[in-house]
Structures are given as structure tokens and as C-alpha cells.
Design a protein around this motif. Structure first.
Motif, short mmCIF file in Angstrom:
data_model
loop_
_atom_site.label_atom_id
_atom_site.label_comp_id
_atom_site.label_asym_id
_atom_site.label_seq_id
_atom_site.Cartn_x
_atom_site.Cartn_y
_atom_site.Cartn_z
N ARG A 188 -34.21 37.31 41.22
CA ARG A 188 -35.17 38.33 40.79
C ARG A 188 -34.63 39.74 41.03
O ARG A 188 -34.82 40.64 40.20
CB ARG A 188 -36.49 38.14 41.54
N ASP A 204 -34.43 36.40 32.24
CA ASP A 204 -35.85 36.05 32.42
C ASP A 204 -36.05 34.55 32.31
O ASP A 204 -36.83 33.96 33.08
CB ASP A 204 -36.70 36.78 31.37
N VAL A 246 -34.84 32.92 35.49
CA VAL A 246 -35.80 33.10 36.57
C VAL A 246 -36.96 32.13 36.41
O VAL A 246 -37.41 31.49 37.38
CB VAL A 246 -36.32 34.56 36.61
N HIS A 286 -38.47 41.18 46.99
CA HIS A 286 -39.35 40.00 47.03
C HIS A 286 -40.71 40.36 47.62
O HIS A 286 -41.75 39.96 47.09
CB HIS A 286 -38.69 38.90 47.86
N ARG A 305 -32.12 40.47 38.35
CA ARG A 305 -32.79 40.80 37.09
C ARG A 305 -33.33 42.24 37.11
O ARG A 305 -33.21 42.97 36.11
CB ARG A 305 -33.94 39.81 36.85
N TRP A 306 -33.87 42.64 38.25
CA TRP A 306 -34.37 44.01 38.36
C TRP A 306 -33.24 45.03 38.25
O TRP A 306 -33.35 46.03 37.53
CB TRP A 306 -35.10 44.19 39.70
N GLU A 345 -38.24 29.23 38.93
CA GLU A 345 -39.60 29.25 39.46
C GLU A 345 -40.32 27.92 39.25
O GLU A 345 -41.14 27.50 40.08
CB GLU A 345 -40.41 30.37 38.80
N THR A 364 -42.84 42.80 45.26
CA THR A 364 -43.35 42.25 44.01
C THR A 364 -44.27 41.07 44.22
O THR A 364 -44.78 40.51 43.24
CB THR A 364 -42.17 41.81 43.11
#
Length: 372
Positions: free
Chosen positions: A305, A325, A328, A153, A308-309, A332, A156
């Protein structure tokens, strides 16, 4: 993470502490019955009204203000004193035994507080290190999994990356070395600082093999416990100078924080296993609330996140990544955070088997000679 064998440093520390107070530590053991440790101290009469409560302890020690707390590493004559800041540096026999403790006065000057991610599962250790670094911004993670989530977090988010990570080696969920490996893989165009981020390991083992493991995991350096305030401050100041673009520190006593990025090897079987385990832990953190504390800022979005990474690192099916995606993006843009979190949990519960990558084939275990 597993259970690590102890190095016996705790008993040595106890012996040194008791000896520093003029006392004696003895032990009596019987096989099958156990051991009895006895501490003998000569004490003086005291007034109970003069005792300091735990709540008043930080003020009584006055860390970083009018007094400095000095610790000596185990080995040699132990020294513990609270010295007034007006006392000249280097007077008496108060110099620390750690080679980085002889801080140059110029190195103590800090243009701005550094951002430090402290990863430590022991409450007392976190409190002490935070007090050591009270003039800086310290963010805490309680285990290796939290460290991965928070570091991702921070790295990024523009301007929010840590100047340094202080990482305990033996922790639950993910150990410090595995967490360091994962943080190093967060580099690239989205987070180039990850490849140069100073990661300092903390270990109770002074064995060379342990320090080599830390280095192989991508840690910049490692300190053996107990650590000293001045050693940590030297590292933090050096990391902050590196982050500001001044390159390797010029202070002769500082560790070499190089501006050269750490080499991240291509994905191998061991790292693939680690990423598979991490995705499973992150899934559990979202669906069951385990492994990452509720107090972590932007908890659900940060975990999502990171998930996802991690799945992207495994290069799994592109359709799965597109769905993640979209999830996410939904989180958001959610105006109702609780409703967004419920949607994320329900989606992951229904698609966890589809989204979790299959583990790579494991190599067969070597069998030792059969004893008849």
C-alpha cells in the motif's frame, strides 16, 4: 541516509555522569596511536546478592507507579534521583532544567492512553522511551522506511492513526527528516490527520541549523538528547488533546500544537528524488525482505500500500497504478497469505523496471575552483 558527523555530545554526557558520581574522566591521546579514556571512581564495598539483574531493572526502577525517574538535562548541576510519588511536587531542588518539564497537575490527567509511533534505530533508546511512556500505547519502528510503512498503514485505517510520532533524526534506510516529509504528504481526503499529526524530532545536535532542518521537513518540534520523561509526557498529552479536538493546549508550559494543518508544498525536484528512492527501497523490502522487519503487522500488505501511494505521488503512468491497485486488491482478498505474498514478490520482480519511475534529471554539480 549517509553518515552524519557527530556533535561530541556523548563525551560531554560521559563527563557529566562521572562527575555526578564524584569521579574523574581523563584522556591521553597520541597522533596515529589512538586515545585512552580513564574513569576514576571511589567505590564502596557491596554485597553481590544485592545486585539487580538487567531483567529486574524495570521493576526496580518502578517507572510510572510508586516512583518517578527524574533526569536533568546536561548543563548545570546534574541531578538523578528516584523520588517517591507521595513527595510534594516542587519540593527541594528537583525541578528539571527543561522548560516543558514543569508539568501542571491537570496536564497529567489522561482520559485514554495515547497512540504513539516511536521511530528509533537504537535498541536502548527505544526501551527507555517506551518505559517513559508505559501508560500509553507505543508502536515501534526501527528506521525511517519502517516509519513510512507503519504510518501510512495507521493513517489510512479508520481509528488507528497515531496521536503523535516521535522520530529520531539520524537513522538508516531513510533519515527522520525525510520520513517526516513523506508522512506529511500522506494527507488529503484519505488521511487528513497527516497534515496536523504532531511529529517530534529527536536529535543529538543542539545547533540551530539542525532544528531549522527539522522544522523545514515538517516536524512540529524537536528535542535535543538526552530527553526527559516529563518533557515527552507533556508532548504526548498535548497531542492527545489535539486529536480529541480540543485545539491548542491551554497549559502555559506545553508546546504549541496548532490545529492548523501543516502546509505541504507542491512536488519539487528534491521531493521527487526522495519518492524515487523510497519506491526503490519499498520494492527491495518486498522482493528481498530488507529494510522492514518481518515482525511488522500486516507487513506485505502495508509495504504494498505504501508503494502504491509513493508511485501515485509521482504521477506515473495510469496503467501502472491500475495494475498496482489490482495487486493490492489481490493481497487484501487472499485467503492463503503465503501464496498471496509469493504472487506479489513474483509480480514485482518481473515488472520492477517497468513500474519503477525513472529518476528526474539531476542538476549538474557545481565544481569548485581548480587548484594547480
Amino acid at each position: 541516509a549517509g553518515i552524519a558527523s557527530a556533535s561530541g555530545i556523548g563525551l560531554t554526557i560521559c563527563k557529566e555522569l562521572v562527575a555526578a558520581m564524584g569521579g574523574k574522566l581523563t584522556v591521553e591521546s597520541a597522533v596515529g596511536a589512538g586515545s585512552v579514556f580513564t574513569v576514576t571512581l571511589d567505590t564502596l564495598a557491596y554485597d553481590e546478592s544485592e545486585l539487580v539483574s538487567p531483567q529486574e531493572l524495570p521493576d526496580a526502577l518502578n517507572f510510572g507507579a510508586s516512583a518517578r525517574l527524574h533526569h536533568a538535562s546536561i548543563g548545570g548541576a546534574p541531578r538523578h534521583s528516584v523520588r517517591d510519588a507521595s513527595e510534594p511536587q516542587g519540593s527541594g531542588a528537583d525541578s528539571s532544567s527543561h522548560p516543558w518539564d514543569a508539568a501542571q497537575p491537570a496536564a497529567r490527567v489522561q482520559a485514554r492512553p495515547a497512540r504513539v509511533l516511536l521511530v528509533e534505530d537504537d535498541d536502548m533508546n527505544r526501551m527507555v522511551i517506551s518505559l517513559f511512556l508505559e501508560s500509553h500505547t507505543v508502536l515501534e519502528a526501527h528506521n525511517g522506511l519502517e516509519a513510512v510503512v507503519i504510518a501510512h498503514h495507521m493513517l489510512t485505517q479508520d481509528g488507528e492513526a497515531p496521536d503523535m510520532v516521535i522520530m529520531d533524526v539520524n537513522m538508516p534506510q531513510l533519515n527522520g527528516q525525510d520520513a517526516a516529509r513523506l508522512i506529511r504528504r500522506m494527507g488529503g481526503s484519505a488521511a487528513p490527520w497527516a497534515a496536523r499529526l504532531p511529529i517530534v524530532g529527536l536529535t543529538a545536535s543542539a545547533l540551530d541549523v539542525e532544528l531549522k532542518r527539522c522544522s523545514a521537513a515538517g516536524m512540529t518540534t524537536a528535542l535535543t538528547k538526552p530527553v526527559t520523561q516529563s518533557a515527552l509526557l507533556q508532548l504526548v498529552h498535548g497531542a492527545a488533546r489535539l486529536r480529541r479536538g480540543s485545539g491548542t493546549s491551554t497549559c502555559s508550559q506545553s508546546p504549541p500544537f496548532s490545529a492548523t494543518p501543516v502546509h505541504v508544498p507542491a512536488l519539487d525536484i528534491e521531493t521527487a528524488f526522495l519518492l524515487c528512492d523510497t519506491t526503490s527501497l519499498l520494492m527491495t523490502a518486498i522482493t528481498q525482505g530488507a529494510g522492514v522487519r518481518q515482525e511488522v503487522e500486516h507487513r506485505m500488505l502495508a509495504i504494498l500500500r505504501a508503494l502504491r501511494w509513493a508511485t501515485g505521488e509521482l504521477d506515473i503512468d495510469g496503467n501502472v497504478l491500475s495494475e498496482m491497485d489490482a495487486l493490492v486488491a489481490t493481497m487484501e482478498s487472499a485467503t492463503d497469505v503465503m501464496a498471496g505474498e509469493s504472487l506479489v514478490k513474483d509480480t514485482l520482480r518481473s515488472k520492477s523496471k517497468q513500474w519503477l519511475p525513472p529518476p528526474p534529471p539531476r542538476a549538474p554539480r557545481r565544481r569548485g575552483p581548480t587548484i594547480v
